[in-house]
Design a protein around this motif. Structure first.
Motif: not given
Length: 279
Positions: A232-233, A235-236, A263, A239-240
C-alpha cells in the motif's frame, strides 16, 4: 577545437553483460526450463550481492578481492590525490553513505553523525569528501527534481558504482542492494554526467525513488510486496504522483515478485528486478 574532449562513462558489467560473460542463458526457453532457470536465479543472486566488476566474477571468494579494490584503489586514490590526513574518517563517512543509500542525505546530517562518533567534522569537509568520492567514481549522485537549486546540490541521494563494493559496507543489505542495482541500471541506460538531468528522485508531497522525465517513468523499489502495508505504501505513492508530474509508466521493482495493479490512472506494474533489467 583545442582542449575539447568527449568523456566516456565506463561501468562494471550490466546484468546482461554479466550473464553473457558467465555464459548463463536468459532467453524465454532458459527462463522456463527448471534447471536453466535455477542457474539463472543463482547468477542473479550472485550479481545482486557481489556486483559486476569483471575481475571478481570468476573468483571463488570475491570479498577479499573487492576489499582489496576498495582499500587500495578507491580509498588509496582518494586519500593520496586529495591529501587527506584522516583516512579512517573518510572510510567512516563512506560507511555512513552506504547505510543511507535509500535516503536523501544532507552534508549537515552527515557532519553531525560523524562528529558524534569521531570528533568534530565540518560541513565543508563532508562536502569535500563526498566530492572526492564522486570524482573517483565510487559514489554517484541523484538529485531531487522537486528541490530548489541549492538543495539540488546539498540534499541528494547517493549510490555506489558496484553492488559488491556496497556489500562490503553493510550488515543488513537486501533492500539497499536492490535500490542500488536499480540506480546502476538506470545510469547504464541514461548516463550519469556531472549535471545528470535525465534521472532524478522526487521528494516533496510524495516520495518516488526514481523519475525519468523524458520517458515519464516513475519507479518505486521494494524488496518484497508480500506485506500489505508495504504494498500500500509503494502503490499509494505511485497513485499520487501523476497529479504532480507526467507519468505514462509506473513500476514497483521487487526482488522476485510480480503483479499487476490498477487505479484511476491506469496500470501499475510490479516486476522482478531481473526481468526489468532484461527489457
Amino acid at each position: 577545437m583545442g582542449g575539447r574532449y568527449l568523456p566516456v562513462e565506463v561501468y562494471p558489467f550490466s546484468f546482461k553483460e554479466f550473464l553473457s560473460y558467465t555464459g548463463v542463458a536468459y532467453d524465454d526457453l532458459a527462463l522456463t526450463a527448471t534447471e536453466s532457470k535455477a542457474r539463472f536465479m543463482k547468477a542473479y543472486a550472485e550479481y545482486f550481492t557481489w556486483g559486476g566488476l569483471p575481475e571478481s566474477i570468476n573468483l571463488p571468494v570475491k570479498r577479499s578481492y573487492l576489499s582489496s579494490v576498495f582499500q587500495k584503489i578507491y580509498l588509496g586514490d582518494i586519500v593520496q590525490r586529495n591529501g587527506i590526513s584522516n583516512p579512517k574518517l573518510l572510510q567512516l563517512m563512506i560507511k555512513k553513505m552506504a547505510e543511507s543509500v535509500m535516503q536523501p542525505v544532507s552534508y549537515n546530517r552527515i557532519s553531525k553523525i560523524l562528529s558524534s562518533v569521531s570528533g568534530k567534522i565540518s560541513v565543508p569537509t563532508v562536502s569535500n569528501y563526498i566530492g572526492f568520492s564522486e570524482d573517483a567514481w565510487l559514489l554517484l549522485r541523484l538529485r531531487n527534481i522537486a528541490s530548489s537549486f541549492s538543495d539540488k546540490e546539498s540534499v541528494c541521494k547517493y549510490y555506489f558504482i558496484d553492488n559488491g563494493l556496497l556489500t562490503l559496507q553493510l550488515l543488513s543489505s537486501e533492500t539497499i542492494l536492490l535500490e542500488n542495482m536499480v540506480a546502476l541500471s538506470l545510469f547504464h541506460k541514461y548516463g550519469h554526467d556531472e549535471d545528470n538531468e535525465r534521472v532524478y528522485f522526487y521528494n516533496a508531497n510524495v516520495e518516488i525513488d526514481f523519475y525519468i522525465p523524458e520517458d515519464e517513468l516513475a519507479i518505486q523499489v521494494a524488496y518484497s510486496i508480500a506485506d500489505p502495508e508495504t504494498l500500500q505504501r509503494e502503490k499509494g505513492a505511485l497513485e499520487k504522483f501523476p497529479n504532480v508530474h507526467p507519468c505514462s509508466r509506473r513500476v514497483i521493482i521487487t526482488y522476485d515478485e510480480e503483479d499487476t495493479l490498477t487505479d484511476k490512472h491506469g496500470t501499475i506494474e510490479a516486476i522482478p528486478c531481473w526481468k526489468w533489467m532484461l527489457e
